[in-house]
Design a protein around this motif. Structure first.
Motif, PDB file in Angstrom:
ATOM      1  N   GLU A   2      82.084  51.255  45.937  1.00 47.77           N
ATOM      2  CA  GLU A   2      81.344  50.220  45.236  1.00 47.77           C
ATOM      3  C   GLU A   2      82.305  49.209  44.616  1.00 47.77           C
ATOM      4  O   GLU A   2      83.397  49.549  44.174  1.00 47.77           O
ATOM      5  CB  GLU A   2      80.529  50.879  44.119  1.00 47.77           C
ATOM      6  CG  GLU A   2      79.170  50.286  43.964  1.00 47.77           C
ATOM      7  CD  GLU A   2      78.356  51.085  42.971  1.00 47.77           C
ATOM      8  OE1 GLU A   2      77.987  52.214  43.289  1.00 47.77           O
ATOM      9  OE2 GLU A   2      78.143  50.549  41.885  1.00 47.77           O
ATOM     10  N   HIS A   3      81.909  47.954  44.597  1.00 51.65           N
ATOM     11  CA  HIS A   3      82.752  46.895  44.022  1.00 51.65           C
ATOM     12  C   HIS A   3      82.255  46.577  42.622  1.00 51.65           C
ATOM     13  O   HIS A   3      81.297  45.835  42.454  1.00 51.65           O
ATOM     14  CB  HIS A   3      82.724  45.643  44.903  1.00 51.65           C
ATOM     15  CG  HIS A   3      83.314  45.879  46.254  1.00 51.65           C
ATOM     16  ND1 HIS A   3      84.662  46.026  46.457  1.00 51.65           N
ATOM     17  CD2 HIS A   3      82.746  46.028  47.462  1.00 51.65           C
ATOM     18  CE1 HIS A   3      84.895  46.233  47.715  1.00 51.65           C
ATOM     19  NE2 HIS A   3      83.750  46.247  48.360  1.00 51.65           N
ATOM     20  N   ASP A   4      82.910  47.158  41.619  1.00 53.51           N
ATOM     21  CA  ASP A   4      82.558  46.884  40.228  1.00 53.51           C
ATOM     22  C   ASP A   4      83.257  45.613  39.783  1.00 53.51           C
ATOM     23  O   ASP A   4      84.406  45.374  40.118  1.00 53.51           O
ATOM     24  CB  ASP A   4      83.002  48.037  39.323  1.00 53.51           C
ATOM     25  CG  ASP A   4      82.255  49.320  39.618  1.00 53.51           C
ATOM     26  OD1 ASP A   4      82.819  50.380  39.329  1.00 53.51           O
ATOM     27  OD2 ASP A   4      81.129  49.257  40.135  1.00 53.51           O
ATOM     28  N   ARG A   5      82.555  44.803  39.026  1.00 55.95           N
ATOM     29  CA  ARG A   5      83.136  43.570  38.502  1.00 55.95           C
ATOM     30  C   ARG A   5      83.972  43.911  37.275  1.00 55.95           C
ATOM     31  O   ARG A   5      83.600  44.751  36.477  1.00 55.95           O
ATOM     32  CB  ARG A   5      82.041  42.587  38.151  1.00 55.95           C
ATOM     33  CG  ARG A   5      81.270  42.154  39.401  1.00 55.95           C
ATOM     34  CD  ARG A   5      80.303  41.048  39.132  1.00 55.95           C
ATOM     35  NE  ARG A   5      80.903  39.777  38.827  1.00 55.95           N
ATOM     36  CZ  ARG A   5      81.387  38.925  39.727  1.00 55.95           C
ATOM     37  NH1 ARG A   5      81.390  39.233  40.991  1.00 55.95           N
ATOM     38  NH2 ARG A   5      81.870  37.762  39.361  1.00 55.95           N
ATOM     39  N   ILE A   6      85.098  43.251  37.138  1.00 50.14           N
ATOM     40  CA  ILE A   6      85.960  43.426  35.978  1.00 50.14           C
ATOM     41  C   ILE A   6      85.594  42.358  34.962  1.00 50.14           C
ATOM     42  O   ILE A   6      85.582  41.171  35.275  1.00 50.14           O
ATOM     43  CB  ILE A   6      87.445  43.291  36.362  1.00 50.14           C
ATOM     44  CG1 ILE A   6      87.848  44.400  37.329  1.00 50.14           C
ATOM     45  CG2 ILE A   6      88.319  43.320  35.113  1.00 50.14           C
ATOM     46  CD1 ILE A   6      89.267  44.273  37.833  1.00 50.14           C
ATOM     47  N   GLN A   7      85.279  42.775  33.747  1.00 53.04           N
ATOM     48  CA  GLN A   7      84.957  41.823  32.690  1.00 53.04           C
ATOM     49  C   GLN A   7      86.234  41.503  31.931  1.00 53.04           C
ATOM     50  O   GLN A   7      86.923  42.398  31.454  1.00 53.04           O
ATOM     51  CB  GLN A   7      83.908  42.394  31.757  1.00 53.04           C
ATOM     52  CG  GLN A   7      82.575  42.585  32.446  1.00 53.04           C
ATOM     53  CD  GLN A   7      81.505  43.054  31.487  1.00 53.04           C
ATOM     54  OE1 GLN A   7      81.787  43.464  30.362  1.00 53.04           O
ATOM     55  NE2 GLN A   7      80.274  42.995  31.930  1.00 53.04           N
ATOM     56  N   LYS A  34      93.657  31.411  42.631  1.00 52.40           N
ATOM     57  CA  LYS A  34      92.509  32.082  42.002  1.00 52.40           C
ATOM     58  C   LYS A  34      92.897  32.653  40.639  1.00 52.40           C
ATOM     59  O   LYS A  34      92.134  32.551  39.671  1.00 52.40           O
ATOM     60  CB  LYS A  34      91.968  33.179  42.911  1.00 52.40           C
ATOM     61  CG  LYS A  34      91.291  32.637  44.160  1.00 52.40           C
ATOM     62  CD  LYS A  34      90.893  33.763  45.094  1.00 52.40           C
ATOM     63  CE  LYS A  34      90.347  33.213  46.400  1.00 52.40           C
ATOM     64  NZ  LYS A  34      90.035  34.284  47.361  1.00 52.40           N
ATOM     65  N   ILE A  38      91.285  31.687  36.942  1.00 52.45           N
ATOM     66  CA  ILE A  38      90.768  32.686  35.992  1.00 52.45           C
ATOM     67  C   ILE A  38      91.553  32.621  34.685  1.00 52.45           C
ATOM     68  O   ILE A  38      90.972  32.733  33.595  1.00 52.45           O
ATOM     69  CB  ILE A  38      90.825  34.095  36.599  1.00 52.45           C
ATOM     70  CG1 ILE A  38      89.926  34.181  37.836  1.00 52.45           C
ATOM     71  CG2 ILE A  38      90.393  35.146  35.575  1.00 52.45           C
ATOM     72  CD1 ILE A  38      90.156  35.422  38.688  1.00 52.45           C
ATOM     73  N   SER A  42      89.876  32.009  31.003  1.00 54.27           N
ATOM     74  CA  SER A  42      89.891  33.096  30.021  1.00 54.27           C
ATOM     75  C   SER A  42      90.927  32.917  28.915  1.00 54.27           C
ATOM     76  O   SER A  42      91.010  33.759  28.012  1.00 54.27           O
ATOM     77  CB  SER A  42      90.160  34.426  30.735  1.00 54.27           C
ATOM     78  OG  SER A  42      91.439  34.426  31.342  1.00 54.27           O
ATOM     79  N   PHE A  53      93.907  43.624  36.234  1.00 58.81           N
ATOM     80  CA  PHE A  53      93.472  43.990  37.576  1.00 58.81           C
ATOM     81  C   PHE A  53      94.166  45.257  38.065  1.00 58.81           C
ATOM     82  O   PHE A  53      93.546  46.115  38.690  1.00 58.81           O
ATOM     83  CB  PHE A  53      93.693  42.835  38.549  1.00 58.81           C
ATOM     84  CG  PHE A  53      92.815  41.643  38.279  1.00 58.81           C
ATOM     85  CD1 PHE A  53      91.477  41.790  37.979  1.00 58.81           C
ATOM     86  CD2 PHE A  53      93.341  40.365  38.329  1.00 58.81           C
ATOM     87  CE1 PHE A  53      90.658  40.691  37.726  1.00 58.81           C
ATOM     88  CE2 PHE A  53      92.531  39.254  38.091  1.00 58.81           C
ATOM     89  CZ  PHE A  53      91.192  39.427  37.789  1.00 58.81           C
ATOM     90  N   HIS A  56      92.716  48.338  36.303  1.00 61.40           N
ATOM     91  CA  HIS A  56      91.426  48.664  36.905  1.00 61.40           C
ATOM     92  C   HIS A  56      91.639  49.378  38.239  1.00 61.40           C
ATOM     93  O   HIS A  56      90.979  50.370  38.537  1.00 61.40           O
ATOM     94  CB  HIS A  56      90.586  47.399  37.111  1.00 61.40           C
ATOM     95  CG  HIS A  56      89.250  47.673  37.700  1.00 61.40           C
ATOM     96  ND1 HIS A  56      88.207  48.206  36.975  1.00 61.40           N
ATOM     97  CD2 HIS A  56      88.781  47.518  38.962  1.00 61.40           C
ATOM     98  CE1 HIS A  56      87.160  48.346  37.763  1.00 61.40           C
ATOM     99  NE2 HIS A  56      87.483  47.938  38.978  1.00 61.40           N
TER     100      HIS A  56
END
Length: 65
Positions: A2-7, A34, A38, A42, A53, A56
């Motif tokens: 599964e591809h979980d989004r990183i907050q 990219k 980001i 942020s 990243f 994670h």
């Protein structure tokens, strides 16, 4: 997998060195662009984002055969 989004919480300021190990890696130009996008959104440094990243990734990986 599964591809979980990183907050990534927006940061108030960008701070400098924090005593981590420094080494060089090669990254595609598209990936750098990219990361820079980001980073601007942020208010974090490119280095901070790479660490987020990587953290994670090392916590959420699967080795398959």
């Amino acid at each position: 997998m599964e591809h979980d989004r990183i907050q990534i919480p927006k940061k108030e300021y960008v701070k400098g060195e924090d005593g981590y190990k420094t080494f060089s890696i090669r990254i595609k130009l598209e990936t750098v662009a990219k990361l820079d996008h980001i980073a601007n959104e942020s208010n974090r440094s490119r280095n901070e984002l790479i660490n987020i990243f990587l953290e994670h990734g090392v916590k959420n990986y699967e080795i398959v055969e």
